[in-house]
Design an enzyme around this catalytic site. Sequence first.
Site, PDB file in Angstrom:
ATOM      1  N   PHE A 210      -3.394   8.157  -0.183  1.00 32.88           N
ATOM      2  CA  PHE A 210      -3.216   6.811   0.382  1.00 32.88           C
ATOM      3  C   PHE A 210      -4.117   5.807  -0.322  1.00 32.88           C
ATOM      4  O   PHE A 210      -5.281   6.084  -0.597  1.00 32.88           O
ATOM      5  CB  PHE A 210      -3.531   6.861   1.879  1.00 32.88           C
ATOM      6  CG  PHE A 210      -3.696   5.521   2.536  1.00 32.88           C
ATOM      7  CD1 PHE A 210      -2.707   4.561   2.442  1.00 32.88           C
ATOM      8  CD2 PHE A 210      -4.844   5.224   3.256  1.00 32.88           C
ATOM      9  CE1 PHE A 210      -2.849   3.325   3.048  1.00 32.88           C
ATOM     10  CE2 PHE A 210      -5.007   3.997   3.872  1.00 32.88           C
ATOM     11  CZ  PHE A 210      -4.010   3.046   3.767  1.00 32.88           C
ATOM     12  N   HIS A 211      -3.562   4.630  -0.633  1.00 35.08           N
ATOM     13  CA  HIS A 211      -4.321   3.509  -1.204  1.00 35.08           C
ATOM     14  C   HIS A 211      -4.136   2.317  -0.283  1.00 35.08           C
ATOM     15  O   HIS A 211      -3.049   1.747  -0.194  1.00 35.08           O
ATOM     16  CB  HIS A 211      -3.789   3.186  -2.603  1.00 35.08           C
ATOM     17  CG  HIS A 211      -4.655   2.214  -3.360  1.00 35.08           C
ATOM     18  ND1 HIS A 211      -5.126   1.032  -2.822  1.00 35.08           N
ATOM     19  CD2 HIS A 211      -5.136   2.255  -4.629  1.00 35.08           C
ATOM     20  CE1 HIS A 211      -5.854   0.400  -3.717  1.00 35.08           C
ATOM     21  NE2 HIS A 211      -5.872   1.106  -4.827  1.00 35.08           N
ATOM     22  N   SER A 212      -5.196   1.890   0.405  1.00 36.17           N
ATOM     23  CA  SER A 212      -5.086   0.778   1.353  1.00 36.17           C
ATOM     24  C   SER A 212      -5.173  -0.560   0.636  1.00 36.17           C
ATOM     25  O   SER A 212      -5.411  -0.633  -0.570  1.00 36.17           O
ATOM     26  CB  SER A 212      -6.189   0.866   2.404  1.00 36.17           C
ATOM     27  OG  SER A 212      -7.412   0.404   1.869  1.00 36.17           O
TER      28      SER A 212
ATOM     29  N   ALA B 298       0.847  -1.196   0.000  1.00 36.77           N
ATOM     30  CA  ALA B 298       0.000   0.000   0.000  1.00 36.77           C
ATOM     31  C   ALA B 298       0.879   1.242   0.000  1.00 36.77           C
ATOM     32  O   ALA B 298       1.681   1.435   0.918  1.00 36.77           O
ATOM     33  CB  ALA B 298      -0.913   0.000   1.235  1.00 36.77           C
ATOM     34  N   PRO B 299       0.759   2.105  -1.028  1.00 37.86           N
ATOM     35  CA  PRO B 299       1.577   3.314  -1.082  1.00 37.86           C
ATOM     36  C   PRO B 299       0.874   4.504  -0.430  1.00 37.86           C
ATOM     37  O   PRO B 299      -0.360   4.568  -0.387  1.00 37.86           O
ATOM     38  CB  PRO B 299       1.720   3.551  -2.586  1.00 37.86           C
ATOM     39  CG  PRO B 299       0.410   3.065  -3.141  1.00 37.86           C
ATOM     40  CD  PRO B 299      -0.022   1.906  -2.261  1.00 37.86           C
TER      41      PRO B 299
END
Length: 951
Positions: A807-809, A788-789
Amino acid sequence: MAPKLKEADVVASFNAKWISWLHTAVAYCAFVGALVVGLSLHHKKIVQNEFYGYPQEWFPSVSATIGDRYPERSVFQLFICLTSGPRFALVGLWYILTRRPNSTLPKFVAGVGLFRSLTCGGWTYITSTDDHDWHDIFMISYLVATIPWTYGCLVLSPRNPVAIKYRKYFSGAFFATIVPLVYFFIQHKVHRVAGAYTTYAFFEWALVLLDVAFDAVTVVEFQNFEIVVRDVKGISRGAGNQAVSDAVLEKEKNKEVSAVFTSAFSWIGLLDATADVYNGFVFWSMLTSLGVSVWYFPLWYMGISGYEVLIMCTLSPVFLGIRPIRLFVVRNIRICHLLSLSGLMAYLIKHPAHRLYSVAFGLSMACISWAAILYAERSQPRRLEARICAFCLGLVASSVAKFAFWTNNPIWPIMHGPNGGWNNLGLALAVLAVLRSTRSTASSGLDLPAPGPTKGSSFLTSLGVAGLLFAMHSLLSDSSTMILWVWDGYPVRGPLAVPHGACTLLVIGIGLIHGLFAPTFARSWAFYGIGSIGAAILTTSKHWYGYYGALVLAFYVMSVAPILLNHAVRHGPARTFALTFLFYNILVLAHVWVVAYAFVPGGPLMREHTDWVMTAMMLCIGAGIFSVSAQPSATSYKDKPAPSPAAGKQRAYYLYVLLALEMLAVTIAYLRFPSYNYTPYHPETKSITASIWTIHFSLDNDMWSSEYRIRDLIKELEIDVIGLLESDLQRIIMGNRDTTQFLAEDLGMYVDYGPGPNKHTWGAALLSKFPIVNSTHHLLPSPVGELAPAIEATIDAYGTLVDVFVFHSGQEEDPIDRQLQSVYMAGRMKQTSRPAILLSYLVTKPLEGNYNTYVGERSGMRDIDPSDWDRWCEYILYKGLKRTGYARVSRSTITDTELQVGKFAVDQPEGGNDLIPEDQVPEGLRFPALFKGQGVRGHRYHVFDAPRYYA
């Protein structure tokens, strides 16, 4: 020998060196005179720039000195006008000194010299205030022309040790000065460092002084000339009323000129080389388009789709193992090349699957055609070298085209007219190129052997060429790929895609030249070790240090390309090239699996192991070098023919094409360099319009590149700050693209690409109308699923520092990952004392589960609209800002995810959740009315059917 003159006929004579002295003196008077006058009369005004003035900046740039202020502008223009006479004379004398029978280079250099003189007048007498565009056009033309002028003068310089020494000193210092010049310009323009422009100015003045000094070296050669004015009719003695002068020049003879340029120039030869290179460009365009065409299907299937098997279309050279097929292909190479153009015609097909079939068939024909034509030319080293040059320069041309079109190739099947494609023109030129370059092959279908003995292993050779192709494709097919490998956020501590992409392209070209002219060293183990060190540095390091490793690797890969390809054609084409593409495909799959491990069989074994892939690539190239090392050097063949002037002439044409491509790259870098003069849409309200969007790797529902459509929606919604997810396209399967370059330049926004392609995420990017003061990239805890970035950035919004998180979970299937990530992000958001905005993809229901970690005391963040129950992925959170509006906008067919937008006011209290009607909202805080009702192009306000506004 100079003609004998009667002493009585000579009216006047003087040494030609005074032409050089006069040119040097008057040129320096122009610049130094303007500087002295400017410092005396307008010191504080001419050191002022858009960010700082005196005393932070205390020395003026060249352009500020010679610009619009009177009288320094007049002083400069007067003396530069006086310089023109000696300048044209200097160019003419240099041509007379260096001209040779049947040599075109002196004429070319003289033409460049005249062109530089004329363009100098252009940017001198048309200032940026008069006409900014034409001033820039003349300026960049002058600077670009300096490259062939300098190179040509060095090549043609007579054998005078003093002159050659000073030319090398001045030219080396000139080009070395460009590096710190660009660095300090970026420090000023991007980072707004006080005093950086003054330092930049010193390097700019150094360039001017060195440029004039380079031409001043002609004093050494011209001292052997004497200019004589002779009265042929006795007019000076009263025999007539018209004076006639004639300059008689005696030039040095028998001076060496680079052997490559000694033969007579032929436009037909240059046309043939250009057609060959364009065929190489078409091959690389199709090869780089296959991955992105295949990627569309697993992207929508969210897993293996079955279409992935089409990457094996490159194994078509295996059919060359059948002798009748091999003879047919070699004898009908034109037909095979024309059939391969179906890969370019794919853009005419609307259905994605059928378009992919067309691409795969075209590429399979291209692979078998190139394998056959290289094999067919193996008996003629000169012709084989030409084909190899065309193949390698095709890669350079493809990279330059992508540099010009913001990392998209304009003839790809995902491009068409509405999104900036040049498919019609590209296809037409491809047909003409095929017809021109496939008129014949050396063998006419016969299996004629290569000269000399054939040693080494075809298996190891296949490994070597596979590693070579993979390196060229994965790292060099786009000028920004390796730059993004070493990118690590703001402040900038390394190269930028623009302008440093041109540096990458320049090194690639120089590497190819090195491989052609120094094959012995290029095939050596010492050079292989240097290339391996470059690969290791690129893989493990960041910033400038990592980029230096990237340049070393790029130089090595292009240097070794002619060596490996030349050796490969000595072995059977089916065995060698089929295995080559098989091993290449394996490397491509490994290159994909390091990030797509959650979707492929055995993927966890390759998880986050780019280092393994790079090691395998270099080991493959090393296997090829091992095989080549068993092959005797061509210079050791007893029957090796003497060097042919025709071979040198042919090589020159390909170098001309390379020079043109490099000049084009420099021009593109200049034209694309951003202004960094960005303003938000509604500064009068001190508002921030922020958005989050998952752009689905910039492929829309119909497999078209979607940058233009994304750009239009962002612009029409007047978004100041946007987080983009699924945005890392710098891999073979995504076409080695970068959507953020186009969006940032077209919309006028700062950009942080986020964690680079060697960080094994699907990407997160940040675009901002406000300066990005600092940014940090995070790879969040992901023990089970994909990485995740996150980006943690600080922007300067109206003088207030605001933190923005993108944010990408993790996915729904990985609850442990999502729990750990929510705790991590909550801690980062709680830690900041500044106002903050989270633009995110959370995969949670409102008011449930991890939502309560992201929202509340644990993070200090508030939900933009707690009553919006219809969310699962995208969320906007905030603190320390007044939320004034919120909207959800339908995606149309661009992606699979809507776009969410929030409006915030800076330096105001947060406020409550009470809704207010739109007519109570100031005009500058309202959402555009364009998207109300049915909206436009499939985009409209949905869910609420209208934006929400808050008290």
